[in-house]
Design a protein around this motif. Sequence first.
Motif, PDB file in Angstrom:
ATOM      1  N   UNK A   1       0.694  -1.327   0.010  1.00  0.00           N
ATOM      2  CA  UNK A   1       0.063  -0.042  -0.087  1.00  0.00           C
ATOM      3  C   UNK A   1       0.833   1.461  -0.047  1.00  0.00           C
ATOM      4  N   UNK A   2       2.044   1.345   0.703  1.00  0.00           N
ATOM      5  CA  UNK A   2       2.725   2.468   0.853  1.00  0.00           C
ATOM      6  C   UNK A   2       3.951   2.601  -0.175  1.00  0.00           C
ATOM      7  N   UNK A   3       3.784   1.691  -1.253  1.00  0.00           N
ATOM      8  CA  UNK A   3       4.733   2.075  -2.292  1.00  0.00           C
ATOM      9  C   UNK A   3       4.757   3.452  -2.776  1.00  0.00           C
ATOM     10  N   UNK A   4       5.842   3.931  -3.098  1.00  0.00           N
ATOM     11  CA  UNK A   4       5.944   5.274  -3.694  1.00  0.00           C
ATOM     12  C   UNK A   4       5.283   5.116  -5.011  1.00  0.00           C
ATOM     13  N   UNK A   5       5.542   4.240  -5.817  1.00  0.00           N
ATOM     14  CA  UNK A   5       5.134   4.249  -7.190  1.00  0.00           C
ATOM     15  C   UNK A   5       3.249   4.428  -7.082  1.00  0.00           C
ATOM     16  N   UNK A   6       2.885   3.483  -6.619  1.00  0.00           N
ATOM     17  CA  UNK A   6       1.485   3.640  -6.444  1.00  0.00           C
ATOM     18  C   UNK A   6       0.865   4.743  -5.912  1.00  0.00           C
ATOM     19  N   UNK A   7       1.472   5.232  -4.587  1.00  0.00           N
ATOM     20  CA  UNK A   7       0.916   6.614  -4.057  1.00  0.00           C
ATOM     21  C   UNK A   7       1.094   7.758  -5.113  1.00  0.00           C
ATOM     22  N   UNK A   8       2.263   7.893  -5.949  1.00  0.00           N
ATOM     23  CA  UNK A   8       2.472   8.963  -6.631  1.00  0.00           C
ATOM     24  C   UNK A   8       1.457   8.646  -8.037  1.00  0.00           C
ATOM     25  N   UNK A   9       1.360   7.392  -8.512  1.00  0.00           N
ATOM     26  CA  UNK A   9       0.332   7.329  -9.608  1.00  0.00           C
ATOM     27  C   UNK A   9      -1.075   7.710  -9.091  1.00  0.00           C
ATOM     28  N   UNK A  10      -1.354   7.666  -7.849  1.00  0.00           N
ATOM     29  CA  UNK A  10      -2.626   7.876  -7.307  1.00  0.00           C
ATOM     30  C   UNK A  10      -2.708   9.339  -7.401  1.00  0.00           C
ATOM     31  N   UNK A  11      -1.915  10.170  -6.950  1.00  0.00           N
ATOM     32  CA  UNK A  11      -1.747  11.454  -6.724  1.00  0.00           C
ATOM     33  C   UNK A  11      -1.798  12.149  -8.147  1.00  0.00           C
ATOM     34  N   UNK A  12      -1.039  11.482  -9.318  1.00  0.00           N
ATOM     35  CA  UNK A  12      -1.342  12.296 -10.359  1.00  0.00           C
ATOM     36  C   UNK A  12      -2.332  11.711 -11.379  1.00  0.00           C
ATOM     37  N   UNK A  13      -3.096  10.810 -10.790  1.00  0.00           N
ATOM     38  CA  UNK A  13      -4.304  10.045 -11.422  1.00  0.00           C
ATOM     39  C   UNK A  13      -3.980   9.380 -12.639  1.00  0.00           C
ATOM     40  N   UNK A  14      -2.823   8.623 -12.652  1.00  0.00           N
ATOM     41  CA  UNK A  14      -2.368   7.761 -13.662  1.00  0.00           C
ATOM     42  C   UNK A  14      -2.669   6.359 -13.966  1.00  0.00           C
ATOM     43  N   UNK A  15      -3.606   6.134 -12.742  1.00  0.00           N
ATOM     44  CA  UNK A  15      -4.025   4.762 -12.857  1.00  0.00           C
ATOM     45  C   UNK A  15      -3.142   3.926 -12.132  1.00  0.00           C
ATOM     46  N   UNK A  16      -3.535   2.735 -11.473  1.00  0.00           N
ATOM     47  CA  UNK A  16      -2.817   1.557 -10.869  1.00  0.00           C
ATOM     48  C   UNK A  16      -2.329   0.606 -11.931  1.00  0.00           C
ATOM     49  N   UNK A  17      -2.107   0.978 -13.145  1.00  0.00           N
ATOM     50  CA  UNK A  17      -1.662  -0.056 -13.999  1.00  0.00           C
ATOM     51  C   UNK A  17      -0.011  -0.383 -13.727  1.00  0.00           C
ATOM     52  N   UNK A  18       0.256  -1.637 -13.917  1.00  0.00           N
ATOM     53  CA  UNK A  18       1.959  -1.977 -13.926  1.00  0.00           C
ATOM     54  C   UNK A  18       2.725  -1.191 -14.902  1.00  0.00           C
ATOM     55  N   UNK A  19       2.341  -0.780 -16.182  1.00  0.00           N
ATOM     56  CA  UNK A  19       3.241  -0.503 -17.132  1.00  0.00           C
ATOM     57  C   UNK A  19       3.839   0.836 -16.687  1.00  0.00           C
ATOM     58  N   UNK A  20       4.886   1.122 -17.508  1.00  0.00           N
ATOM     59  CA  UNK A  20       5.707   2.488 -17.023  1.00  0.00           C
ATOM     60  C   UNK A  20       4.836   3.573 -17.379  1.00  0.00           C
ATOM     61  N   UNK A  21       5.278   4.835 -17.099  1.00  0.00           N
ATOM     62  CA  UNK A  21       4.384   5.972 -17.206  1.00  0.00           C
ATOM     63  C   UNK A  21       5.228   6.740 -18.246  1.00  0.00           C
TER      64      UNK A  21
END
Length: 178
Positions: free
Chosen positions: A106-126
């Motif tokens: 839950x506290x993974x930085x990438x998941x948190x930052x993806x949620x912040x930028x509304x980039x979706x929880x997808x596993x692919x690169x941004x």
Amino acid sequence: MSLVTVATVLAVLMLLVSVMLGWLADLKRVGGAVSARETRAAADGDGRTFYTSREDRAEAMRERIRRERRRRERARSASGTRTGSAGPTGRPGPTPGPDRPAAPPVDAPEARHRATLELGPGPGPVSEDALRAAYRRLVVAYHPDRVAGLGDKLQRLAEEETKAINEAYAYFKARLGD
């Protein structure tokens, strides 16, 4: 006619012209609307938001911040179930297998930052384009200058949101730069 009379007449004429030009500019801005209802309808028609009072604007900003927080919490809980641990519903999370990798914590930085930028929880690169578009859209929406006259509490909320957006953007920019 005396010089004073001519100067007075010219000053009055310039004042009238100035008033007329201001009136025409207002008409152009609101599209010829004459009442608050017509102005709101004109603003709604072209996608802009029109607030009749500061309280309306403040309430709209508070509601947008509440919706954003709820959306982020849903994104965090959806992308952060750990393998074998209880998820947000109290049931164990999905079991990883050869076709399903383990979900990040839950506290993974990438998941948190993806949620912040509304980039979706997808596993692919941004992608850089998606990152830039999301950053610009969110900074415009949550910039503290948009709520400058609405009170200290909303200004602090807008500053916190902007800091989180900037932090997430810096995180992904650093990853893209590698």
